[in-house]
Design a protein around this motif. Sequence first.
Motif, short mmCIF file in Angstrom:
data_model
loop_
_atom_site.label_atom_id
_atom_site.label_comp_id
_atom_site.label_asym_id
_atom_site.label_seq_id
_atom_site.Cartn_x
_atom_site.Cartn_y
_atom_site.Cartn_z
N ILE A 7 -0.19 -25.21 26.91
CA ILE A 7 0.97 -25.94 27.43
C ILE A 7 0.51 -27.25 28.08
CG2 ILE A 7 2.79 -25.93 29.18
CD1 ILE A 7 3.14 -22.96 28.68
N LYS A 8 -0.60 -27.18 28.79
CA LYS A 8 -1.12 -28.39 29.43
C LYS A 8 -1.50 -29.44 28.39
CE LYS A 8 -4.69 -30.00 32.65
NZ LYS A 8 -5.82 -29.60 33.53
N HIS A 9 -2.15 -29.00 27.30
CA HIS A 9 -2.54 -29.93 26.24
C HIS A 9 -1.32 -30.56 25.58
CE1 HIS A 9 -6.64 -27.68 25.87
NE2 HIS A 9 -6.70 -28.67 26.75
N TRP A 10 -0.31 -29.73 25.29
CA TRP A 10 0.90 -30.26 24.67
C TRP A 10 1.63 -31.21 25.61
CZ3 TRP A 10 1.89 -30.44 19.79
CH2 TRP A 10 1.41 -29.45 18.93
N TYR A 11 1.61 -30.91 26.90
CA TYR A 11 2.24 -31.78 27.88
C TYR A 11 1.58 -33.16 27.90
CZ TYR A 11 3.62 -33.67 32.44
OH TYR A 11 4.08 -34.49 33.42
N LEU A 12 0.26 -33.18 27.88
CA LEU A 12 -0.45 -34.46 27.88
C LEU A 12 -0.20 -35.23 26.60
CD1 LEU A 12 -3.84 -33.32 29.47
CD2 LEU A 12 -2.02 -34.66 30.55
N ILE A 13 -0.14 -34.52 25.47
CA ILE A 13 0.18 -35.20 24.21
C ILE A 13 1.56 -35.84 24.28
CG2 ILE A 13 0.70 -34.82 21.75
CD1 ILE A 13 -1.48 -32.66 21.76
N SER A 159 5.15 -37.24 19.54
CA SER A 159 5.93 -37.04 20.76
C SER A 159 7.07 -36.06 20.53
CB SER A 159 6.47 -38.39 21.23
OG SER A 159 7.37 -38.24 22.31
N LEU A 160 7.75 -36.18 19.39
CA LEU A 160 8.87 -35.29 19.09
C LEU A 160 8.40 -33.85 18.89
CD1 LEU A 160 10.85 -37.57 16.60
CD2 LEU A 160 11.49 -37.02 18.96
N VAL A 161 7.31 -33.68 18.15
CA VAL A 161 6.80 -32.33 17.91
C VAL A 161 6.35 -31.68 19.21
CG1 VAL A 161 4.96 -31.01 16.78
CG2 VAL A 161 6.15 -32.82 15.52
N SER A 162 5.62 -32.44 20.03
CA SER A 162 5.16 -31.89 21.31
C SER A 162 6.34 -31.61 22.23
CB SER A 162 4.17 -32.84 21.97
OG SER A 162 4.74 -34.13 22.17
N GLY A 163 7.39 -32.44 22.16
CA GLY A 163 8.58 -32.19 22.98
C GLY A 163 9.26 -30.89 22.61
N VAL A 164 9.31 -30.59 21.30
CA VAL A 164 9.90 -29.33 20.85
C VAL A 164 9.07 -28.14 21.35
CG1 VAL A 164 10.39 -27.91 18.82
CG2 VAL A 164 10.98 -30.34 18.83
N TYR A 167 9.81 -27.63 25.02
CA TYR A 167 11.20 -27.37 25.42
C TYR A 167 11.39 -25.92 25.88
CZ TYR A 167 16.30 -27.38 25.34
OH TYR A 167 17.61 -27.29 25.69
N GLY A 168 10.84 -24.98 25.12
CA GLY A 168 11.01 -23.57 25.47
C GLY A 168 10.40 -23.20 26.80
N PRO A 169 9.11 -23.46 27.03
CA PRO A 169 8.50 -23.07 28.30
C PRO A 169 9.14 -23.73 29.53
CG PRO A 169 6.81 -23.53 26.67
CD PRO A 169 8.10 -23.93 26.06
N PHE A 170 9.50 -25.01 29.41
CA PHE A 170 10.00 -25.71 30.58
C PHE A 170 11.49 -25.52 30.80
CE2 PHE A 170 5.98 -27.97 30.31
CZ PHE A 170 5.67 -28.16 31.65
N MET A 171 12.20 -25.04 29.78
CA MET A 171 13.66 -24.87 29.93
C MET A 171 14.09 -23.42 29.82
SD MET A 171 14.80 -27.95 30.44
CE MET A 171 16.55 -27.88 30.09
N ARG A 172 13.15 -22.47 29.87
CA ARG A 172 13.53 -21.07 29.63
C ARG A 172 14.38 -20.48 30.75
NH1 ARG A 172 7.65 -18.45 30.31
NH2 ARG A 172 7.49 -19.29 28.23
#
Length: 382
Positions: A7-13, A159-164, A167-172
């Motif tokens: 999650i941290k890696h995807w957040y930075l991306i 950016s779009l792929v990483s946002g998707v 989305y689940g972890p941060f909006m669950r």
Amino acid sequence: MLTRSSIKHWYLIHKWTSLICTAFMLLLCLTGLPLIFSDEIDRALGYSVTPPDLPETAERADLDAIISAAKARRPGDAVQFIVADPDEPDLWFVRMAENVAAAKPSAFYAFDARTGDYLYQYPLDQGVMNIMLRLHVDMFAGLWGTLFLGLMGLLLVASLVSGVVLYGPFMRKLAFGAVRRKQSTRLKWLDLHNLLGIATLVWFLVVGATGVINTLATPIFGQWQSGELADMTAPYRTMPPVREPGSVQKALDAARTVAPDMSLGFIAFPGNGFAGPRHFVAFMQGNSPLTSKLLKPVLIDAQTGGVVETRELPWYVTALLISKPLHFGDYGGLPLKIIWALLDILSIAVLGSGLYLWLKKRNVSIEARLDALPNEKEKDCA
């Protein structure tokens, strides 16, 4: 299941790709909005003219006469292309330049395809729409500007792929599409950013991916010219170039014999990079909304007017031809253009809200953000 580390890696991306590309994507969305309606705007500004109403007829003017009329207007210039208007079958365009191989045209004349009458000259490198187009295509920086925007498009896709993924972890903890209106202004903007981002995701991915492909038009056609076209003209490589081409009308008639169910997209003249030194190349197109965007090159001897060879375009050129109209919603007429424009406006809101969130960012580390996420036990008890 995403781990804390992933999650941290995807957040930075997501953070850095968004920060780098957002300003340029805003530029492209803002300039792309009027370009969606470029045909309608050209007619409103008087840059193009609809051919006059005439009785229905299958007769078409002789192309050689049209070329002679164009040359009479610019006697010192050469004809590079004859172009058919994909949206107006009663128009022919003649593109001229200082020489047949010049990169920059000197004139773009419109003729009535039924009578051969001269209609108007399209203004080149003029007006606000030209500024919009140049900003959208290369930011007035030529090929390097185009390739740079292609790189920004790749960052947008990342950016779009990483946002998707995020989305689940941060909006669950929230219902899908929820907006916390009673919370702080920043949280409301964050929820709106996420909601609009998910709503426009597929469209933004399609437009971003096709935009990246479009930025590769020059190298893609360069590859076709050095590969397929060079192979088609190889038997004539040692012969001198044609100085005075023969009948263009005869060449078009010959192309129609090998592609009877297709119509002309454009004809490239001998000496042009799309034709070779001794041949016309007629690029034929289908008659359905999809096949009208695809082309089939027909190589024609410029002296005899006979067909030499015809081939299907390779997959990478086909991908480019499909992506260009899809990028601007140019497949379904005005209704699809309106849908494209509405989605473009929503995308501007996504980009603008993302920029606002960065400017109003809180000094909260990624570790603190991860600590605030619900763990699996909390999730199971919910």
